[in-house]
Design an enzyme around this catalytic site. Structure first.
Site, PDB file in Angstrom:
ATOM      1  N   HIS A   1      -0.355  -6.512  -4.924  1.00  0.00           N
ATOM      2  CA  HIS A   1      -0.105  -6.540  -3.483  1.00  0.00           C
ATOM      3  C   HIS A   1       0.157  -7.960  -2.979  1.00  0.00           C
ATOM      4  O   HIS A   1       0.870  -8.138  -1.995  1.00  0.00           O
ATOM      5  CB  HIS A   1      -1.218  -5.842  -2.686  1.00  0.00           C
ATOM      6  CG  HIS A   1      -2.544  -6.508  -2.705  1.00  0.00           C
ATOM      7  ND1 HIS A   1      -3.525  -6.203  -3.628  1.00  0.00           N
ATOM      8  CD2 HIS A   1      -3.075  -7.453  -1.888  1.00  0.00           C
ATOM      9  CE1 HIS A   1      -4.605  -6.918  -3.367  1.00  0.00           C
ATOM     10  NE2 HIS A   1      -4.355  -7.700  -2.321  1.00  0.00           N
TER      11      HIS A   1
ATOM     12  N   CYS B   1       8.342  20.584  12.267  1.00  0.00           N
ATOM     13  CA  CYS B   1       7.432  21.693  12.575  1.00  0.00           C
ATOM     14  C   CYS B   1       7.984  22.611  13.665  1.00  0.00           C
ATOM     15  O   CYS B   1       7.400  23.637  13.963  1.00  0.00           O
ATOM     16  CB  CYS B   1       6.078  21.135  13.007  1.00  0.00           C
ATOM     17  SG  CYS B   1       6.160  20.180  14.534  1.00  0.00           S
TER      18      CYS B   1
END
Length: 192
Positions: free
Chosen positions: A77, A162
């Site tokens: 990272h 949705c």
């Protein structure tokens, strides 16, 4: 334009299905970019690795630990943050937004964002259901990220996967590419 390194982060939003198109459009708009991708575990549900060009590395949580075994080894990272000239998290889902705004970093993407050099641009494109977008906690979380200098690529209103209609959809890929393109010009003019 000099070569620029772009780090794309994707979280667990259905808008991650646009990752292959985002990579394609970024390359079409500027042939002198190198791209790496970080995905959360939930983001992996929304794209097929085979749809990503072979020369674009996809980093996952497990990569953080497979590349490190002891003191002196690279920390992924940190290395990704050093490599990148800019980062864009597209999409940034409600869960990862909340974690970022609270300083939580329990996966590779959020660790990279937490260790980000605030002198370099970081864009985020929120994507969530309209009910989540309208929740009272969302605006303060967005404001927190912006107070750190992160740049919001605003969501748009449309009919969501949705079936609900309203704000919360990730900005169109062309819009994201335009924001990044303007930033690349800024970086070139500054000589960074």
């Amino acid at each position: 334009m000099s070569k620029k390194n772009i780090l794309i982060g994707c979280t667990g939003s259905v808008a991650t299905i646009k990752l292959p198109l985002l990579i394609q459009k970024l390359r079409e708009s500027n042939s002198n970019v190198e791209i790496k991708v970080i995905v959360t575990q939930n983001a992996e549900h929304f794209f097929a690795a085979a749809d990503i060009p072979e020369d674009v590395p996809i980093h996952r949580d497990a990569d953080e630990w497979s590349s490190w075994s002891g003191r002196g080894d690279p920390v992924l990272h940190i290395e990704l943050g050093k490599w990148a000239d800019l980062m864009v998290i597209a999409p940034l889902d409600a869960n990862s937004l909340a974690k970022m705004a609270s300083g939580l970093c329990d996966n590779l993407l959020l660790c990279t964002a937490r260790a980000w050099d605030l002198g370099k641009p970081l864009f985020f494109a929120p994507a969530m259901n309209t009910r989540m977008w309208e929740h009272p906690i969302t605006a303060p979380q967005i404001d927190t990220l912006k107070s750190w200098g992160f740049r919001e690529i605003p969501c748009v209103a449309k009919t969501l996967m949705c079936g609900d209609t309203g704000l919360g959809a990730m900005a169109e890929v062309d819009t994201i590419v335009q924001w990044i393109g303007r930033c690349l010009v800024e970086l070139e003019l500054r000589g960074t």
